[in-house]
Design a protein around this motif. Sequence first.
Motif, mmCIF file in Angstrom:
data_model
loop_
_atom_site.group_PDB
_atom_site.id
_atom_site.type_symbol
_atom_site.label_atom_id
_atom_site.label_comp_id
_atom_site.label_asym_id
_atom_site.label_seq_id
_atom_site.Cartn_x
_atom_site.Cartn_y
_atom_site.Cartn_z
ATOM 1 N N GLY A 68 -21.182 10.270 -8.056
ATOM 2 C CA GLY A 68 -21.464 9.204 -9.017
ATOM 3 C C GLY A 68 -22.108 7.977 -8.424
ATOM 4 N N GLY A 69 -22.484 8.031 -7.141
ATOM 5 C CA GLY A 69 -23.066 6.851 -6.492
ATOM 6 C C GLY A 69 -24.512 6.617 -6.864
ATOM 7 N N LEU A 70 -25.270 7.712 -7.057
ATOM 8 C CA LEU A 70 -26.675 7.616 -7.438
ATOM 9 C C LEU A 70 -27.052 8.846 -8.246
ATOM 10 C CD1 LEU A 70 -29.544 6.304 -7.181
ATOM 11 C CD2 LEU A 70 -29.847 7.699 -5.124
ATOM 12 N N TYR A 71 -27.601 8.630 -9.423
ATOM 13 C CA TYR A 71 -28.092 9.742 -10.228
ATOM 14 C C TYR A 71 -29.128 9.228 -11.223
ATOM 15 C CZ TYR A 71 -24.806 8.092 -13.841
ATOM 16 O OH TYR A 71 -24.134 7.335 -14.773
ATOM 17 N N PHE A 72 -29.784 10.169 -11.912
ATOM 18 C CA PHE A 72 -30.880 9.811 -12.815
ATOM 19 C C PHE A 72 -30.668 10.460 -14.188
ATOM 20 C CE2 PHE A 72 -32.402 10.067 -8.455
ATOM 21 C CZ PHE A 72 -32.939 8.804 -8.267
ATOM 22 N N THR A 73 -31.116 9.761 -15.223
ATOM 23 C CA THR A 73 -31.098 10.317 -16.579
ATOM 24 C C THR A 73 -32.479 10.143 -17.196
ATOM 25 O OG1 THR A 73 -30.331 8.197 -17.486
ATOM 26 C CG2 THR A 73 -28.639 9.841 -16.953
ATOM 27 N N LEU A 74 -32.718 10.838 -18.298
ATOM 28 C CA LEU A 74 -33.989 10.744 -19.004
ATOM 29 C C LEU A 74 -33.795 9.976 -20.306
ATOM 30 C CD1 LEU A 74 -35.353 14.396 -18.562
ATOM 31 C CD2 LEU A 74 -35.661 12.417 -17.061
ATOM 32 N N LEU A 119 -41.149 17.410 -20.981
ATOM 33 C CA LEU A 119 -40.393 18.660 -20.946
ATOM 34 C C LEU A 119 -41.069 19.733 -21.783
ATOM 35 C CD1 LEU A 119 -36.723 17.327 -21.342
ATOM 36 C CD2 LEU A 119 -38.030 17.718 -19.245
ATOM 37 N N ASN A 120 -40.721 20.986 -21.482
ATOM 38 C CA ASN A 120 -41.212 22.092 -22.307
ATOM 39 C C ASN A 120 -40.607 22.040 -23.703
ATOM 40 O OD1 ASN A 120 -42.769 23.370 -20.203
ATOM 41 N ND2 ASN A 120 -40.819 24.001 -19.293
ATOM 42 N N ASN A 121 -39.362 21.554 -23.759
ATOM 43 C CA ASN A 121 -38.632 21.502 -25.025
ATOM 44 C C ASN A 121 -37.695 20.308 -24.986
ATOM 45 O OD1 ASN A 121 -36.695 21.961 -27.142
ATOM 46 N ND2 ASN A 121 -37.360 24.087 -27.209
ATOM 47 N N PRO A 122 -37.668 19.463 -26.028
ATOM 48 C CA PRO A 122 -36.794 18.280 -25.995
ATOM 49 C C PRO A 122 -35.312 18.609 -25.896
ATOM 50 C CG PRO A 122 -37.752 18.591 -28.182
ATOM 51 C CD PRO A 122 -38.460 19.528 -27.261
ATOM 52 N N GLU A 123 -34.926 19.821 -26.275
ATOM 53 C CA GLU A 123 -33.524 20.200 -26.208
ATOM 54 C C GLU A 123 -33.066 20.468 -24.776
ATOM 55 O OE1 GLU A 123 -33.075 23.531 -28.768
ATOM 56 O OE2 GLU A 123 -33.522 22.406 -30.610
ATOM 57 N N GLN A 124 -34.005 20.445 -23.817
ATOM 58 C CA GLN A 124 -33.663 20.735 -22.424
ATOM 59 C C GLN A 124 -33.149 19.511 -21.663
ATOM 60 O OE1 GLN A 124 -37.535 22.280 -21.368
ATOM 61 N NE2 GLN A 124 -36.833 24.411 -21.507
ATOM 62 N N VAL A 125 -33.125 18.348 -22.325
ATOM 63 C CA VAL A 125 -32.628 17.131 -21.671
ATOM 64 C C VAL A 125 -31.187 17.332 -21.204
ATOM 65 C CG1 VAL A 125 -32.033 14.708 -22.011
ATOM 66 C CG2 VAL A 125 -34.166 15.586 -22.930
ATOM 67 N N ALA A 126 -30.363 17.899 -22.068
ATOM 68 C CA ALA A 126 -28.947 18.082 -21.744
ATOM 69 C C ALA A 126 -28.762 18.947 -20.503
ATOM 70 C CB ALA A 126 -28.212 18.702 -22.937
ATOM 71 N N SER A 127 -29.562 20.000 -20.367
ATOM 72 C CA SER A 127 -29.413 20.898 -19.217
ATOM 73 C C SER A 127 -29.791 20.196 -17.913
ATOM 74 C CB SER A 127 -30.263 22.153 -19.412
ATOM 75 O OG SER A 127 -31.653 21.830 -19.433
ATOM 76 N N ILE A 128 -30.803 19.301 -17.976
ATOM 77 C CA ILE A 128 -31.182 18.536 -16.777
ATOM 78 C C ILE A 128 -30.064 17.578 -16.388
ATOM 79 C CG2 ILE A 128 -32.771 16.771 -15.903
ATOM 80 C CD1 ILE A 128 -35.017 18.160 -17.352
ATOM 81 N N HIS A 129 -29.488 16.919 -17.380
ATOM 82 C CA HIS A 129 -28.389 15.991 -17.101
ATOM 83 C C HIS A 129 -27.186 16.736 -16.512
ATOM 84 C CE1 HIS A 129 -29.948 12.720 -20.111
ATOM 85 N NE2 HIS A 129 -30.688 12.839 -19.035
ATOM 86 N N GLN A 130 -26.921 17.936 -17.011
ATOM 87 C CA GLN A 130 -25.788 18.730 -16.502
ATOM 88 C C GLN A 130 -26.019 19.179 -15.064
ATOM 89 O OE1 GLN A 130 -25.398 21.886 -19.370
ATOM 90 N NE2 GLN A 130 -24.605 20.526 -20.977
ATOM 91 N N SER A 131 -27.284 19.382 -14.703
ATOM 92 C CA SER A 131 -27.612 19.844 -13.351
ATOM 93 C C SER A 131 -27.806 18.698 -12.366
ATOM 94 C CB SER A 131 -28.894 20.690 -13.381
ATOM 95 O OG SER A 131 -28.793 21.741 -14.315
ATOM 96 N N MET A 132 -27.692 17.473 -12.832
ATOM 97 C CA MET A 132 -28.041 16.321 -12.011
ATOM 98 C C MET A 132 -27.126 16.168 -10.801
ATOM 99 S SD MET A 132 -30.263 14.010 -11.535
ATOM 100 C CE MET A 132 -31.138 14.282 -13.079
ATOM 101 N N GLU A 133 -25.823 16.398 -10.966
ATOM 102 C CA GLU A 133 -24.893 16.206 -9.850
ATOM 103 C C GLU A 133 -25.221 17.162 -8.704
ATOM 104 O OE1 GLU A 133 -20.080 16.228 -8.883
ATOM 105 O OE2 GLU A 133 -20.799 16.425 -10.948
ATOM 106 N N ALA A 134 -25.469 18.422 -9.044
ATOM 107 C CA ALA A 134 -25.820 19.400 -8.013
ATOM 108 C C ALA A 134 -27.146 19.030 -7.352
ATOM 109 C CB ALA A 134 -25.900 20.794 -8.625
ATOM 110 N N PHE A 135 -28.083 18.537 -8.134
ATOM 111 C CA PHE A 135 -29.389 18.128 -7.601
ATOM 112 C C PHE A 135 -29.236 16.962 -6.626
ATOM 113 C CE2 PHE A 135 -32.889 15.028 -8.124
ATOM 114 C CZ PHE A 135 -33.915 15.751 -7.525
ATOM 115 N N MET A 136 -28.418 15.964 -6.976
ATOM 116 C CA MET A 136 -28.236 14.807 -6.103
ATOM 117 C C MET A 136 -27.507 15.203 -4.819
ATOM 118 S SD MET A 136 -29.870 12.589 -7.730
ATOM 119 C CE MET A 136 -29.677 11.457 -6.367
ATOM 120 N N LYS A 137 -26.543 16.106 -4.921
ATOM 121 C CA LYS A 137 -25.813 16.570 -3.733
ATOM 122 C C LYS A 137 -26.774 17.271 -2.768
ATOM 123 C CE LYS A 137 -21.729 18.101 -4.466
ATOM 124 N NZ LYS A 137 -20.564 18.952 -4.861
#
Length: 814
Positions: free
Chosen positions: A255-261, A227-245
């Motif tokens: 909640g059937g399939l998603y990814f975390t860092l 990542l560009n900045n380690p503090e950006q992990v939370a923003s990726i996790h928050q955007s994950m549902e929209a990304f999977m949809k």
Amino acid sequence: MLKNYFKIAVRNLLKHKLHTGINLIGLSLGLGVSILIFFFVQFELSFETFHQDLDRMYRVKTHERIDGEMKESYSSPVVLESAFREEFPQIEAITGVTNADVQAILPDQSTQNQRIRLVHPDFLKMLNFPLIKGDISSQLVDKYSVVITEKAAKLYFGSADPIGQSLQLKMGEDFVDYRVSGLLKNPPANNSIPFEILMPIENMDFFADKESLASWYNVWGFNLVKLNNPEQVASIHQSMEAFMKKSLGEDYEEGGLYFTLTPLADMHFAEGAGNGAVQTTQKSLLWILSGIAFLVLLIACINFTTMAIGRATSRAKEVGVRKTMGASFGQLIIQFMMEAFLTTLTASMIGVVLAELFLPTFNDLFQKELDIVYGPTQFGILAGLIVFISGLAGAYPAFFLSGLRPIKVLKGNLSLHFGKQGLRKGLVAFQFFISFLLIATTLIMVNQMNAIQEYDLGFDQEQILIVDMPDFPSQNFVTSLKESFRTAESFRQTLVSRTEIASTALTVATYGDDAFWQVGFPLEDGTMFSFKVNFVSGDYMETLGMELLEGRTINPAVGADSSALIINEAFAKAFNWEDPMGEMLPRTDFEPHQIIGVVKDFHHASLYQPIEPVMIAKSPMAVFSGITNLMINSSTNPKLLVRAAGGDINQVRSVIEAEWEKQFAGLPLEISFLDETVEAQYQSDRRLGKMVFIAASLAILIAAMGLFAMVALSIAGRTKEIGIRKVLGASSWSISWLFGKEFIVTTLVGVIVALPLSIYLMKGWLDQFAVKGWPSWISFAGLVIGGIAFTLVLVYAQSLKASLSNPVNTLKDE
């Protein structure tokens, strides 16, 4: 001034050779083991620390709901790399990491198995693996180029410059030339991603078709993200549902399939499926070993303290005289601490030598390649140990002796008891508590390992050889599997008629965690039914000695039973089938098939895992036609199981080697044994058990030396009392009992406290097993009796000798 302290300390240590020797032996043994363990722990904690920007690097973790339960894995789909790169601007770099085993041609034109890593060019830009030759910007760009390590360069090109040379690797059905574009230093020892050859990830098209590579439900290797900045992990996790949809479209289920860092720094200690040939260590093992090292050191320190207190009478007059001559409290403290420091320093030097001597045994025990390097970190650990032990072992005796009042001492009113007998007994009891805690722990571990070894797995593992058959990779997975089985079946047929061989069978999975493939399909209620599957041919059940409860086995004839399925009891129970014969799997997508038999439940995985529903099939399409989930964590090439007809395994091996040379000349032959494969599942716990046993033995040895010294000091301080009792008619045995009962009570206290605590602590360890075996109460009773007998032998050997001495000499001396 320090010179005088040093001289006096040396004189005192040399004057009391027995006590100094016991302290040195105890501390040296404790330090030898502890130095080795602490260096090992420091090495394990250093994994990945050589990467710059480690705080900005992560590994992708997959979360998928299967059969109503969330499953976690570090495996992730190939398509994730490009999708993440496009969707998340927070990502500076990303790479997939997939491993594959291929055939490579050596300089003498023979072949060998070679593991390769398929990665994106970002791999070398993210991670700090230094290039010796080549420009990093041009690496892994051309599909038919590879980057190799010094080790691989020496193997394939000797001392010649590898840059620009060709390396022949079998990709699919043919050997393909790859140009060496870069030479890397061998990865450091504290690297969790071992590799010798890196290849562009575009070569995945040799192993899977476009549909599989584009699927979000087919996983291959893992993905690393920077990542560009380690503090950006939370923003990726928050955007994950929209990304999977967006990515899954109509297949999206909340909640059937998603990814975390997860931090790359934790990769070496990550436990879970899909680790992708990453080198890992259980973090709990490090804390257990550190605890063992601390306990052994603590026993040695207690020896030091109790003997110093026991020698208080002989040192008391020294303190009184020195105080009368003007010595201050602080000066006496320094003097006694100097003795503790010199003893510890000397023991540390001996301990380092012992650590070097123990190193090969330690590496063999834990299957490591630890090399003790004395850098700043290691010297810091040594210095810390010396200061810690000097303070722990020497502080109380120093403060206690320095605080004695000279008037009371010189008047001769000081006795051995002087109110500190309770502390001395408590320390000795604590020593025995630690020793017997380790012994009880060893007893429980040995009993559990024996229970596992004697447990009926549901098949016969003896006299069976496993032969790895050649793999034939193809973009079409089923085609690859069929072709591999076809070639392997031809080889199997050449062995069937040999009298040295009782039976043979082909199988995709042998034994162990994740060896059987995991598949699943949705039920009518929307839940996912997951089960294990294995593809076989030949006399599979007969070769393994499995028990068939209903129906019949699979016909070994080529082309027969292509739609036949055999299930285990757990599979039938999952669908409440009282008579599974003729039942069909509850999904219309499956091609025509029939359940022809039910095998008695057997342990396809280690005894850490419970028995799961299992299906055995001959044709892949009978299963693959209806499933929606597939997870493969083991090799995909078939294995040949060969049961020897007699006891001469070497003769059977010779037959296999001769036939192999006829059919697969030039290809490497790999033979293993099924019983060794089964045993390998428990090696980590067996190693831990051996380490605890070694620690328990050292603890008992050190405690025995301490008890020996304490009894000697106790008798030396009561020689006049022994003489008077002898004159008044006391027997030698009654005098021995006078000393023995004190230490027997101390031993009993230690054992009684240690036993329930060991059971409590080991319950958590035993909970990881599906099959458990606790020692009987007789074993624990034997431990208590053994502890008492151990104490009696040590105490009575010395007290009886003192009680048999002539009282005339004792009283005359007094």
